[in-house]
Design a protein around this motif. Structure first.
Motif, PDB file in Angstrom:
ATOM      1  N   VAL A 120      -6.908 -73.423  17.797  1.00 46.72           N
ATOM      2  CA  VAL A 120      -6.526 -73.103  19.171  1.00 46.72           C
ATOM      3  C   VAL A 120      -7.701 -72.660  20.042  1.00 46.72           C
ATOM      4  O   VAL A 120      -7.500 -72.297  21.194  1.00 46.72           O
ATOM      5  CB  VAL A 120      -5.434 -72.002  19.204  1.00 46.72           C
ATOM      6  CG1 VAL A 120      -4.158 -72.488  18.532  1.00 46.72           C
ATOM      7  CG2 VAL A 120      -5.925 -70.704  18.583  1.00 46.72           C
ATOM      8  N   TYR A 121      -8.922 -72.671  19.501  1.00 49.22           N
ATOM      9  CA  TYR A 121     -10.045 -72.241  20.332  1.00 49.22           C
ATOM     10  C   TYR A 121     -11.372 -72.803  19.838  1.00 49.22           C
ATOM     11  O   TYR A 121     -11.500 -73.240  18.702  1.00 49.22           O
ATOM     12  CB  TYR A 121     -10.106 -70.716  20.431  1.00 49.22           C
ATOM     13  CG  TYR A 121     -10.509 -70.017  19.150  1.00 49.22           C
ATOM     14  CD1 TYR A 121     -11.781 -69.479  19.004  1.00 49.22           C
ATOM     15  CD2 TYR A 121      -9.612 -69.877  18.097  1.00 49.22           C
ATOM     16  CE1 TYR A 121     -12.145 -68.835  17.835  1.00 49.22           C
ATOM     17  CE2 TYR A 121      -9.965 -69.223  16.941  1.00 49.22           C
ATOM     18  CZ  TYR A 121     -11.243 -68.706  16.806  1.00 49.22           C
ATOM     19  OH  TYR A 121     -11.602 -68.072  15.656  1.00 49.22           O
ATOM     20  N   LEU A 122     -12.340 -72.795  20.743  1.00 49.11           N
ATOM     21  CA  LEU A 122     -13.701 -73.249  20.482  1.00 49.11           C
ATOM     22  C   LEU A 122     -14.639 -72.140  20.945  1.00 49.11           C
ATOM     23  O   LEU A 122     -14.451 -71.581  22.032  1.00 49.11           O
ATOM     24  CB  LEU A 122     -13.971 -74.540  21.263  1.00 49.11           C
ATOM     25  CG  LEU A 122     -15.337 -75.185  21.146  1.00 49.11           C
ATOM     26  CD1 LEU A 122     -15.196 -76.694  21.282  1.00 49.11           C
ATOM     27  CD2 LEU A 122     -16.331 -74.669  22.154  1.00 49.11           C
ATOM     28  N   ARG A 123     -15.628 -71.830  20.123  1.00 52.14           N
ATOM     29  CA  ARG A 123     -16.635 -70.823  20.464  1.00 52.14           C
ATOM     30  C   ARG A 123     -18.008 -71.431  20.323  1.00 52.14           C
ATOM     31  O   ARG A 123     -18.218 -72.324  19.506  1.00 52.14           O
ATOM     32  CB  ARG A 123     -16.562 -69.625  19.536  1.00 52.14           C
ATOM     33  CG  ARG A 123     -15.305 -68.816  19.663  1.00 52.14           C
ATOM     34  CD  ARG A 123     -15.369 -67.628  18.788  1.00 52.14           C
ATOM     35  NE  ARG A 123     -16.144 -66.618  19.504  1.00 52.14           N
ATOM     36  CZ  ARG A 123     -16.163 -65.346  19.175  1.00 52.14           C
ATOM     37  NH1 ARG A 123     -15.497 -64.922  18.129  1.00 52.14           N
ATOM     38  NH2 ARG A 123     -16.861 -64.475  19.864  1.00 52.14           N
ATOM     39  N   LEU A 124     -18.934 -70.904  21.089  1.00 52.04           N
ATOM     40  CA  LEU A 124     -20.331 -71.281  20.966  1.00 52.04           C
ATOM     41  C   LEU A 124     -21.176 -70.205  21.620  1.00 52.04           C
ATOM     42  O   LEU A 124     -20.662 -69.356  22.342  1.00 52.04           O
ATOM     43  CB  LEU A 124     -20.596 -72.656  21.596  1.00 52.04           C
ATOM     44  CG  LEU A 124     -20.123 -72.932  23.028  1.00 52.04           C
ATOM     45  CD1 LEU A 124     -21.054 -72.348  24.074  1.00 52.04           C
ATOM     46  CD2 LEU A 124     -19.994 -74.420  23.229  1.00 52.04           C
TER      47      LEU A 124
END
Length: 167
Positions: A120-124
């Motif tokens: 449900v999410y993308l991080r960078l």
């Protein structure tokens, strides 16, 4: 006369891409002024990315069969949301292919693959001085988190920390 193929093809990275992946990471490091920080080798990538339990995955973008960019990523989990996500460690597009939305295509593919497995999410993380990248991510709706700061411990300090006996 045959028209040049300008379609972007995105495919999973393979073990025979390791030299290309490593070279791209070195160019990325040079681009942000941190080339000296990269100590990985192609053998490291081969060992940890393509063994029995890969620590990361890659997507490779090609145009006309030529390397155009990559996205190196791995699964993560949010205990607060109780759901998986994906962490994008490196996103790189060759200079000559910039402006063709390759970075966006790579990120969207990673997000779709993550969503397909319940994510449900993308991080960078973004280099603090890379204003172009910050604007790019903001344009895509990938915003800055005002309540988090990346902390890290590496090298000898990490080893000393890890090797300190528990009381």
């Amino acid at each position: 006369m045959r028209q040049e193929d300008t379609r972007t093809v995105i495919r999973p990275g393979r073990i025979d891409d390791v030299e290309t992946i490593h070279a791209a990471l070195l160019r990325l490091g040079t681009h942000i002024g941190a080339h000296q920080e990269i100590t990985s080798t192609p053998d490291d990538l081969r060992r940890y990315g393509f063994g029995a339990s890969p620590a990361f995955s890659t997507l490779i973008a090609e145009i006309g069969g030529e390397f155009a960019g990559l996205c190196l990523h791995f699964p993560i989990f949010s205990t607060w949301m109780g759901r998986p996500g994906v962490y994008v460690q490196d996103l790189y597009v060759e200079d000559r292919f910039r402006g063709r939305r390759i970075g966006e295509k790579l990120l969207r593919r990673v997000a779709r693959e993550c969503r397909a497995t319940g994510g449900v999410y993308l991080r960078l993380s973004v280099d603090t001085d890379n204003e172009t990248a910050k604007a790019f991510y903001e344009r895509l709706g990938i915003g800055w988190s005002s309540y988090e700061q990346v902390q890290k411990i590496v090298g000898d300090a990490f080893f000393a920390f890890a090797d300190t006996p528990e009381e």
